[in-house]
Scaffold this motif. Structure first.
Motif, PDB file in Angstrom:
ATOM      1  N   VAL A  90       0.837  -1.212   0.000  1.00  0.00           N
ATOM      2  CA  VAL A  90       0.000   0.000   0.000  1.00  0.00           C
ATOM      3  C   VAL A  90       0.866   1.255   0.000  1.00  0.00           C
ATOM      4  CG1 VAL A  90      -1.629   1.371   1.353  1.00  0.00           C
ATOM      5  CG2 VAL A  90      -2.009  -1.086   1.058  1.00  0.00           C
ATOM      6  N   PHE A  91       1.817   1.336   0.933  1.00  0.00           N
ATOM      7  CA  PHE A  91       2.634   2.544   1.043  1.00  0.00           C
ATOM      8  C   PHE A  91       3.636   2.662  -0.113  1.00  0.00           C
ATOM      9  CE2 PHE A  91       1.180   2.005   5.467  1.00  0.00           C
ATOM     10  CZ  PHE A  91       0.689   3.284   5.693  1.00  0.00           C
ATOM     11  N   SER A  92       4.136   1.524  -0.604  1.00  0.00           N
ATOM     12  CA  SER A  92       5.039   1.553  -1.755  1.00  0.00           C
ATOM     13  C   SER A  92       4.326   2.102  -2.981  1.00  0.00           C
ATOM     14  CB  SER A  92       5.568   0.151  -2.064  1.00  0.00           C
ATOM     15  OG  SER A  92       6.283  -0.389  -0.990  1.00  0.00           O
ATOM     16  N   THR A  93       3.091   1.660  -3.180  1.00  0.00           N
ATOM     17  CA  THR A  93       2.313   2.093  -4.339  1.00  0.00           C
ATOM     18  C   THR A  93       2.099   3.603  -4.322  1.00  0.00           C
ATOM     19  OG1 THR A  93       1.192  -0.050  -4.462  1.00  0.00           O
ATOM     20  CG2 THR A  93       0.114   1.819  -5.538  1.00  0.00           C
ATOM     21  N   ILE A  94       1.745   4.126  -3.178  1.00  0.00           N
ATOM     22  CA  ILE A  94       1.508   5.571  -3.048  1.00  0.00           C
ATOM     23  C   ILE A  94       2.787   6.351  -3.332  1.00  0.00           C
ATOM     24  CG2 ILE A  94       0.896   7.419  -1.438  1.00  0.00           C
ATOM     25  CD1 ILE A  94      -0.938   5.343  -0.032  1.00  0.00           C
ATOM     26  N   ALA A  95       3.907   5.931  -2.731  1.00  0.00           N
ATOM     27  CA  ALA A  95       5.170   6.650  -2.909  1.00  0.00           C
ATOM     28  C   ALA A  95       5.654   6.576  -4.350  1.00  0.00           C
ATOM     29  CB  ALA A  95       6.223   6.076  -1.960  1.00  0.00           C
ATOM     30  N   ALA A  99       6.230  10.004  -6.665  1.00  0.00           N
ATOM     31  CA  ALA A  99       7.642  10.418  -6.719  1.00  0.00           C
ATOM     32  C   ALA A  99       7.962  11.342  -7.897  1.00  0.00           C
ATOM     33  CB  ALA A  99       8.548   9.189  -6.729  1.00  0.00           C
ATOM     34  N   PRO A 100       7.540  11.042  -9.137  1.00  0.00           N
ATOM     35  CA  PRO A 100       7.919  11.928 -10.252  1.00  0.00           C
ATOM     36  C   PRO A 100       7.169  13.254 -10.279  1.00  0.00           C
ATOM     37  CG  PRO A 100       6.523  10.149 -11.052  1.00  0.00           C
ATOM     38  CD  PRO A 100       6.838   9.842  -9.613  1.00  0.00           C
ATOM     39  N   TYR A 101       6.190  13.417  -9.410  1.00  0.00           N
ATOM     40  CA  TYR A 101       5.471  14.698  -9.335  1.00  0.00           C
ATOM     41  C   TYR A 101       6.114  15.649  -8.324  1.00  0.00           C
ATOM     42  CZ  TYR A 101       1.825  12.471 -12.085  1.00  0.00           C
ATOM     43  OH  TYR A 101       1.138  11.834 -13.094  1.00  0.00           O
ATOM     44  N   SER A 102       7.250  15.252  -7.750  1.00  0.00           N
ATOM     45  CA  SER A 102       7.940  16.109  -6.785  1.00  0.00           C
ATOM     46  C   SER A 102       8.358  17.418  -7.456  1.00  0.00           C
ATOM     47  CB  SER A 102       9.184  15.401  -6.244  1.00  0.00           C
ATOM     48  OG  SER A 102       8.854  14.178  -5.639  1.00  0.00           O
ATOM     49  N   SER A 103       8.193  18.509  -6.730  1.00  0.00           N
ATOM     50  CA  SER A 103       8.571  19.821  -7.259  1.00  0.00           C
ATOM     51  C   SER A 103       9.820  20.370  -6.600  1.00  0.00           C
ATOM     52  CB  SER A 103       7.419  20.815  -7.072  1.00  0.00           C
ATOM     53  OG  SER A 103       7.059  20.921  -5.700  1.00  0.00           O
ATOM     54  N   ALA A 104      10.371  19.643  -5.647  1.00  0.00           N
ATOM     55  CA  ALA A 104      11.591  20.067  -4.972  1.00  0.00           C
ATOM     56  C   ALA A 104      12.398  18.834  -4.593  1.00  0.00           C
ATOM     57  CB  ALA A 104      11.256  20.881  -3.718  1.00  0.00           C
ATOM     58  N   LEU A 105      13.700  19.022  -4.428  1.00  0.00           N
ATOM     59  CA  LEU A 105      14.575  17.895  -4.113  1.00  0.00           C
ATOM     60  C   LEU A 105      14.176  17.195  -2.827  1.00  0.00           C
ATOM     61  CD1 LEU A 105      18.157  19.120  -5.063  1.00  0.00           C
ATOM     62  CD2 LEU A 105      16.988  17.101  -5.943  1.00  0.00           C
ATOM     63  N   TRP A 106      13.785  17.975  -1.811  1.00  0.00           N
ATOM     64  CA  TRP A 106      13.441  17.349  -0.537  1.00  0.00           C
ATOM     65  C   TRP A 106      12.205  16.464  -0.678  1.00  0.00           C
ATOM     66  CZ3 TRP A 106       8.751  17.973   1.841  1.00  0.00           C
ATOM     67  CH2 TRP A 106       7.963  19.064   1.451  1.00  0.00           C
ATOM     68  N   MET A 107      11.292  16.841  -1.577  1.00  0.00           N
ATOM     69  CA  MET A 107      10.107  16.015  -1.802  1.00  0.00           C
ATOM     70  C   MET A 107      10.483  14.706  -2.492  1.00  0.00           C
ATOM     71  SD  MET A 107       7.403  18.955  -3.042  1.00  0.00           S
ATOM     72  CE  MET A 107       6.106  17.731  -3.333  1.00  0.00           C
ATOM     73  N   ALA A 108      11.354  14.788  -3.486  1.00  0.00           N
ATOM     74  CA  ALA A 108      11.781  13.573  -4.191  1.00  0.00           C
ATOM     75  C   ALA A 108      12.555  12.649  -3.257  1.00  0.00           C
ATOM     76  CB  ALA A 108      12.640  13.957  -5.402  1.00  0.00           C
ATOM     77  N   ALA A 109      13.435  13.228  -2.420  1.00  0.00           N
ATOM     78  CA  ALA A 109      14.189  12.413  -1.466  1.00  0.00           C
ATOM     79  C   ALA A 109      13.255  11.770  -0.448  1.00  0.00           C
ATOM     80  CB  ALA A 109      15.238  13.278  -0.758  1.00  0.00           C
ATOM     81  N   GLY A 110      12.216  12.505  -0.033  1.00  0.00           N
ATOM     82  CA  GLY A 110      11.235  11.944   0.895  1.00  0.00           C
ATOM     83  C   GLY A 110      10.445  10.814   0.276  1.00  0.00           C
ATOM     84  N   ALA A 111      10.065  10.989  -1.008  1.00  0.00           N
ATOM     85  CA  ALA A 111       9.335   9.923  -1.706  1.00  0.00           C
ATOM     86  C   ALA A 111      10.190   8.668  -1.821  1.00  0.00           C
ATOM     87  CB  ALA A 111       8.904  10.408  -3.089  1.00  0.00           C
ATOM     88  N   LEU A 112      11.490   8.863  -2.129  1.00  0.00           N
ATOM     89  CA  LEU A 112      12.405   7.725  -2.202  1.00  0.00           C
ATOM     90  C   LEU A 112      12.521   7.040  -0.846  1.00  0.00           C
ATOM     91  CD1 LEU A 112      14.537   5.971  -3.597  1.00  0.00           C
ATOM     92  CD2 LEU A 112      16.213   7.767  -3.098  1.00  0.00           C
ATOM     93  N   TRP A 113      12.577   7.810   0.206  1.00  0.00           N
ATOM     94  CA  TRP A 113      12.670   7.259   1.556  1.00  0.00           C
ATOM     95  C   TRP A 113      11.463   6.382   1.868  1.00  0.00           C
ATOM     96  CZ3 TRP A 113      10.121  10.118   5.984  1.00  0.00           C
ATOM     97  CH2 TRP A 113      10.258   9.407   7.174  1.00  0.00           C
ATOM     98  N   ILE A 114      10.257   6.907   1.632  1.00  0.00           N
ATOM     99  CA  ILE A 114       9.036   6.135   1.902  1.00  0.00           C
ATOM    100  C   ILE A 114       8.970   4.901   1.006  1.00  0.00           C
ATOM    101  CG2 ILE A 114       6.509   6.189   1.852  1.00  0.00           C
ATOM    102  CD1 ILE A 114       6.745   9.231   2.445  1.00  0.00           C
ATOM    103  N   LEU A 115       9.322   5.081  -0.274  1.00  0.00           N
ATOM    104  CA  LEU A 115       9.264   3.977  -1.228  1.00  0.00           C
ATOM    105  C   LEU A 115      10.188   2.845  -0.810  1.00  0.00           C
ATOM    106  CD1 LEU A 115       8.478   2.700  -3.951  1.00  0.00           C
ATOM    107  CD2 LEU A 115      10.273   4.092  -5.022  1.00  0.00           C
ATOM    108  N   ASP A 116      11.436   3.167  -0.510  1.00  0.00           N
ATOM    109  CA  ASP A 116      12.404   2.127  -0.189  1.00  0.00           C
ATOM    110  C   ASP A 116      12.051   1.425   1.120  1.00  0.00           C
ATOM    111  OD1 ASP A 116      15.217   1.250  -1.280  1.00  0.00           O
ATOM    112  OD2 ASP A 116      15.402   1.277   0.892  1.00  0.00           O
TER     113      ASP A 116
END
Length: 441
Positions: A90-95, A99-116
């Motif tokens: 569930v959480f992997s799917t959301i992240a 992830a590619p809709y991130s508008s800032a580096l911190w958002m993309a890094a956060g998405a990667l964190w949740i995804l992994d």
């Protein structure tokens, strides 16, 4: 005790491993394109490894805990490992979707964190499930079938942005915006991730604990966070010698692959394609091509795993020899990237890498599962994963940047020389493993 388990058919093993298709969609999109997203959002090449650091740091804590909890979970309907499959999915799917809709580096890094972190909640119980359900004589076969599915997922997912471009989806976007081709690819990956794990949940039954009364007594006696953390720590300090020896192999192997995931896109787009402007068509086409070439290692790992599964189902194999040879071949594949002049030759390089990848995803787990207590399979699989995330943390904290510049020079393509050197060291480290009961099927 494990030999009392009945042997399973290929399709039974396939069903219980099918969720790995989705897990690998997530990992392949993450490994092949997160650095591209980071560059698009303005990251400097040398800063890319640090942007990956939250994921392995979280894994260092999450994986042993998930393994420990799954060992102590049982529900007559939902089983032992399957609840962790579901919530991780569930959480992997959301992240993955966002992830590619991130508008800032911190958002993309956060998405990667949740995804992994979320993928690992699902992945480690999948490893334990093979050991739960298969007798020791089928362990290599079971992990190789997982690797076959992983190879399919790696190849398809790595090619998704290129496929989207061929279908007419825009492959360029304004400066600082991720192209639609990547967004569509991540959306498809999110769907595959969730649906494939759900397929395994619906088609696979788990064995209950062999002695339910003893299981309940042990669970009741070890309630509480402190008790759990103490047991995890005790297992770390008393891990089998084979696990320590495999840990050295894993350390070099995963340092090498983290280097590839972090730097393959900037290194190859610059060295082979001469493209550095992340908003240009030349860079985005080159990045798609790099993704496709990375898919080659997944495709080859699939065929190599298919051959291994055929052999392992019919005869005994020397796991140590297979793993050592495969890692050394993969190391030479990375090193060749530095010397080639034509892009098509990357298929040769990543084919060799694919042989190593197939072995990394099967042989260490087959050797480990033969050396640990089945009742603690989940927690030991989680602890074993520390030998995957610790090298990634060291690499992300500056290990890659320091080593490739110190050993080979400033050019970013030298990261591939570093990856190759480390993978060859990983192969040679197998020589320290001498226990025939785990090295031979």
């Amino acid at each position: 005790m494990t030999e009392q388990k009945k042997k399973l058919s290929f399709w039974q093993i396939w069903n219980m491993s099918f969720g790995f298709l989705g897990i690998q969609f997530g990992f392949a999109l993450q490994g092949g394109f997160m650095s591209r997203i980071f560059q698009t959002l303005g990251a400097d090449k040398d800063a890319i490894p640090f942007l990956w650091i939250a994921a392995p740091l979280t894994g260092l804590l999450v994986q042993p805990i998930v393994g420990y909890l799954s060992d102590r979970t049982w529900h007559p309907r939902f089983g032992r490992r399957k609840p962790f499959f579901f919530f991780g999915a569930v959480f992997s799917t959301i992240a993955l979707f966002f992830a590619p809709y991130s508008s800032a580096l911190w958002m993309a890094a956060g998405a990667l964190w949740i995804l992994d972190a979320s993928i690992n909640v699902s992945m480690e119980p999948f490893r334990a499930l093979v050991a739960d359900k298969l007798p020791d004589s089928q362990r290599s076969y079971g992990f190789v079938v997982q690797t076959l599915i992983i190879g399919i997922g790696t190849w398809v997912a790595s090619n998704l942005p290129w496929m989207m471009t061929q279908l007419g989806v825009p492959n360029t976007a304004p400066d600082g915006v991720v192209p639609d081709s990547v967004k569509y690819a991540f959306g498809i990956g999110a769907f595959v991730l969730f649906s494939s794990i759900l397929y395994t949940i619906l088609t696979t039954e788990e064995y209950p604990p062999e002695d339910m009364e003893e299981f309940e007594r042990e669970k009741a006696a070890k309630k509480g966070a402190f008790s759990g953390m103490k047991e995890i720590f005790d297992n770390i300090t008393t891990m089998p010698k084979v696990m320590q020896q495999l840990g050295l192999v894993q350390f070099f192997s995963w340092f090498a692959f983290f280097t590839m995931w972090s730097f393959a896109t900037p290194a190859i787009t610059e060295h082979i394609f001469g493209a550095t402007d992340t908003s240009s068509a030349a860079y985005n086409d080159a990045a798609d091509s790099v993704g496709s070439y990375l898919g080659t290692y997944g495709l080859v790992s699939m065929f190599f795993a298919l051959g291994l599964s055929f052999v392992a189902s019919r005869m005994k194999i020397n796991r140590k020899l297979v793993h050592m040879t495969s890692l050394i071949l993969g190391g030479f594949g990375f090193i060749l990237i530095y010397f080639i002049k034509e892009a098509w030759m990357l298929h040769i390089c990543f084919s060799l890498v694919g042989i190593a990848w197939a072995s990394i995803l099967s042989m260490p787990y087959a050797m480990l599962s033969s050396s640990v207590d089945p009742k603690r399979m989940g927690v030991f699989m989680g602890i074993f994963n520390m030998f995957i995330v610790i090298p990634q943390i060291i690499a992300a904290l500056g290990g890659v940047n320091f080593l490739y510049k110190f050993l080979f020079g400033e050019e970013v393509i030298n990261t591939m020389l570093l990856a190759g050197t480390l993978l060859i060291l990983a192969g040679l480290s197998n020589l320290f493993i001498r226990d025939r009961s785990v090295t031979h099927d």
